[in-house]
Write a protein that holds these residues in place. Structure first.
Motif, PDB file in Angstrom:
ATOM      1  N   ASN A 193       1.119  11.008   7.949  1.00  0.00           N
ATOM      2  CA  ASN A 193       2.345  11.002   7.155  1.00  0.00           C
ATOM      3  C   ASN A 193       2.045  11.489   5.742  1.00  0.00           C
ATOM      4  O   ASN A 193       1.093  11.026   5.115  1.00  0.00           O
ATOM      5  N   ALA A 194       2.853  12.395   5.275  1.00  0.00           N
ATOM      6  CA  ALA A 194       2.572  13.042   3.992  1.00  0.00           C
ATOM      7  C   ALA A 194       3.869  13.346   3.265  1.00  0.00           C
ATOM      8  O   ALA A 194       4.937  13.420   3.870  1.00  0.00           O
ATOM      9  N   ALA A 195       3.760  13.510   1.959  1.00  0.00           N
ATOM     10  CA  ALA A 195       4.850  14.104   1.196  1.00  0.00           C
ATOM     11  C   ALA A 195       4.568  15.603   1.124  1.00  0.00           C
ATOM     12  O   ALA A 195       3.470  16.049   1.456  1.00  0.00           O
ATOM     13  N   TYR A 206       0.695  19.758   1.883  1.00  0.00           N
ATOM     14  CA  TYR A 206       0.911  18.342   2.140  1.00  0.00           C
ATOM     15  C   TYR A 206       0.142  17.535   1.098  1.00  0.00           C
ATOM     16  O   TYR A 206      -0.980  17.882   0.739  1.00  0.00           O
ATOM     17  N   PRO A 209       1.261  10.405   0.217  1.00  0.00           N
ATOM     18  CA  PRO A 209       2.532   9.805  -0.216  1.00  0.00           C
ATOM     19  C   PRO A 209       2.364   9.021  -1.518  1.00  0.00           C
ATOM     20  O   PRO A 209       1.254   8.614  -1.873  1.00  0.00           O
ATOM     21  N   TRP A 213       4.726   3.738  -1.816  1.00  0.00           N
ATOM     22  CA  TRP A 213       4.921   3.818  -0.357  1.00  0.00           C
ATOM     23  C   TRP A 213       3.676   3.273   0.363  1.00  0.00           C
ATOM     24  O   TRP A 213       3.776   2.487   1.296  1.00  0.00           O
ATOM     25  N   ILE A 223       9.515   8.524   2.697  1.00  0.00           N
ATOM     26  CA  ILE A 223       8.499   8.932   1.718  1.00  0.00           C
ATOM     27  C   ILE A 223       9.151   9.862   0.701  1.00  0.00           C
ATOM     28  O   ILE A 223       9.628  10.943   1.066  1.00  0.00           O
ATOM     29  N   ARG A 224       9.163   9.428  -0.556  1.00  0.00           N
ATOM     30  CA  ARG A 224       9.691  10.313  -1.612  1.00  0.00           C
ATOM     31  C   ARG A 224       8.861  11.591  -1.656  1.00  0.00           C
ATOM     32  O   ARG A 224       7.636  11.548  -1.574  1.00  0.00           O
ATOM     33  N   THR A 225       9.529  12.731  -1.758  1.00  0.00           N
ATOM     34  CA  THR A 225       8.783  13.989  -1.769  1.00  0.00           C
ATOM     35  C   THR A 225       9.339  14.941  -2.826  1.00  0.00           C
ATOM     36  O   THR A 225      10.557  15.030  -2.999  1.00  0.00           O
ATOM     37  N   GLU A 272      13.421  13.286   0.839  1.00  0.00           N
ATOM     38  CA  GLU A 272      12.474  12.333   1.421  1.00  0.00           C
ATOM     39  C   GLU A 272      12.060  12.757   2.822  1.00  0.00           C
ATOM     40  O   GLU A 272      12.809  13.446   3.525  1.00  0.00           O
TER      41      GLU A 272
END
Ligand code: UDP
Ligand code: MN
Length: 507
Positions: A193-195, A206, A209, A213, A223-225, A272
């Motif tokens: 899992n990545a932003a 990528y 996060p 988070w 996840i805020r991105t 997100e």
């Protein structure tokens, strides 16, 4: 109701067309391989429940010269993994493909298989991915629209978490978490899992996060991105129109994914990644269209920089090593986009960096940047040389990242590609440690005395170490590469030029 059919597993890759690294093919943080996209779903995702009255979605796939089998795979996958009452329509945008199988055969197949569900939009000329997506939006009628490359696969339950988040707040742009479909085996490789961040050239990557988070320890949480990879995003249809869709002045490929991130955040919305909504995407190594992706990514990046990045736009020019005055790149007219920003009364880029992308390194202290040339060695430039040995060298000028230097207001002389996030090492500093005659390249914060990394320099003058008073100079030597050696020695009057400069306001 549309009945679920197993997705066709038709394999097709076209090895004959070549292409470099890409937006949706950003470097993953880590990955693992699964035979099935759903196996990779966090089990907690399966325990979540969603409201019954979710808005419907129009799914837009854009393509140019894609394999028919791959497009059909994407269509089957979205039909099979979306509750029928939520999938209003599928819109296929053909960006003026050359391939004949994508004309009659495609129409015939989808109309027979999914009568009334699929609309096909054909561009009469090649528009590029940005305007192709806008054409798809024009044809969409559901309250929510999802945009995807036409070589993706959806996990079961991908739509419900997304539609829930959009229904709660229509100013959220939602990105499914991206996994990889290996282009040669169609095996799904799950990514961590990545932003979605980017470097100063506005190429996506990528990123880890945000800390809050991670601290929360909930793998299902949004996840805020700061931006998006681009191959897959979902947005409220009307809201997307209000904030100006994608920039229609962008051509072919690249930059639009970063620009939308800046714009939505600066203008009061958000973006997100939802880990429970997963879409796997084929990362191909070759592109079946324009070969000069880098040029368009650069051109489009300059549009984003000019409209959204305020005093930080210099970073994009630095990263691409182009002068800010007369850049030699025609990025078109941005006045409408500037007017849009004004009309929406959007926040500054500084606000966005502080609140949404605090991991990004800032280089506002730059005075000059670009290749560094010595009057005694025309055609040769300062170069970071091999990354292992920490030795700067002279090398025929090519202006690419190993020759990209920055001289700063403090007196640092950094050499190598412009740094990006604090997750990655920063550019090294040229250092005169007083021992021997060879200058070295070191991490800027690990020199013994801070003055060892400081230099005096003015354009077309010497480069003088503030610690030893010695000058950076070029020595002719038969046993050195190209007969030229870089040394620090008693100043003999050699002069240096750094290609581009930034005018600083007087304080
Ligand atoms: N695309 C398009 N017109 C173009 C270039 C690209 O419609 O002129 C589409 C392409 O078919 C794909 C999407 O844009 O669906 C993104 O391109 P691609 O998949 O090659 O980029 P990547 O995902 O590898 O970054
Ligand atoms: Mn793609």
């Amino acid at each position: 109701m549309i009945t679920g059919q197993p997705a066709l597993a038709l394999f097709h890759t076209d090895e004959s067309i070549s292409h470099p690294a890409t937006a949706c093919s950003c470097l993953p943080l880590s990955s693992r391989t699964n035979s099935d996209l759903n196996n990779g779903l966090d089990c907690r995702c399966k325990q979540l429940t969603y409201p019954d009255d979710l808005p419907q979605i129009s799914v837009v796939f854009i393509f140019v010269n894609e394999a028919l089998s791959v497009i059909l795979r994407s269509v089957h996958s979205v039909v099979n993994h979306t509750p029928a009452h939520l999938l209003k329509e599928i819109i296929l945008v053909d960006d003026n493909s050359d391939s004949v199988e994508l004309k009659f055969n495609l129409d015939h197949y989808v109309n027979k298989r999914y009568p009334g569900l699929v609309k096909i939009v054909r561009n009469s000329k090649r528009e590029g991915l940005i305007r192709a997506r806008i054409h798809g939006w024009n044809a969409a009628t559901a309250p929510v629209v999802g945009f995807f490359d036409a070589h993706v696969e959806f996990n079961t339950g991908w739509a419900e978490p997304i539609l829930t988040r959009v229904k709660e707040d229509h100013t959220r742009i939602i990105l499914p978490a991206i996994d990889n479909i290996k282009y040669n085996t169609f095996e799904v490789q799950q990514y961590a899992n990545a932003a979605h961040g980017y470097n100063w050239g506005l190429w996506c990557m990528y990123i880890i996060p945000p800390q809050d988070w991670l601290d929360r320890g909930d793998e299902t949480a949004p996840i805020r991105t700061p931006a998006m990879i681009g191959c897959s995003f979902v947005v409220d249809r009307e809201y997307f129109g209000e904030i100006g869709l994608l920039d229609p002045g962008m051509e072919v490929y690249g930059g639009e994914n970063i620009e939308l991130g800046m714009r939505v955040w600066q203008c009061g919305g958000s973006m997100e990644v939802l880990p429970c909504a997963r879409v796997a995407h084929i990362e191909r190594t070759k592109k079946p269209y324009n070969n000069d992706i880098d040029y368009y990514a650069k051109r489009n990046a300059l549009r984003a920089a000019e409209v959204w990045m305020d005093e930080f736009k210099s970073h994009v020019y630095m990263a691409w090593n182009i002068p800010m005055n007369n850049p030699g790149v025609d990025f078109g007219d941005v006045s409408e986009r500037v007017a849009l920003r004004k009309k929406m009364n959007c926040r500054s880029f500084r606000w966005y960096l502080e609140h949404v992308y605090p991991e990004m390194r800032i280089y506002n202290n730059t005075i000059t940047y670009g290749e560094v040339r010595n009057s005694k060695a025309s055609g040769y430039c300062l170069d970071q040389g091999s990354e292992e040995d920490d030795r700067a060298i002279l090398y025929p000028c090519h202006g690419m990242s190993s020759q990209l230097a920055r001289y700063t207001t403090e007196g640092l002389l950094q050499l190598g590609p412009l740094g990006s996030t604090t997750f990655l090492p920063d550019t090294k500093c040229l250092v005169d440690d007083g021992r021997g005659r060879t200058p070295s390249l070191k991490k800027c914060d690990v020199v013994t005395r801070s003055s060892q990394r400081l230099w005096d320099f003015t354009q077309n003058g010497p480069i003088i170490s503030r610690d030893t008073g010695r000058c950076l100079e070029v020595e002719m030597s038969k046993d050195a590469n190209f007969g030229l050696r870089l040394v620090v020695q008693r100043c003999s009057g050699q002069k240096w030029m750094i290609r581009n400069w930034i005018k600083h306001p007087r304080h």
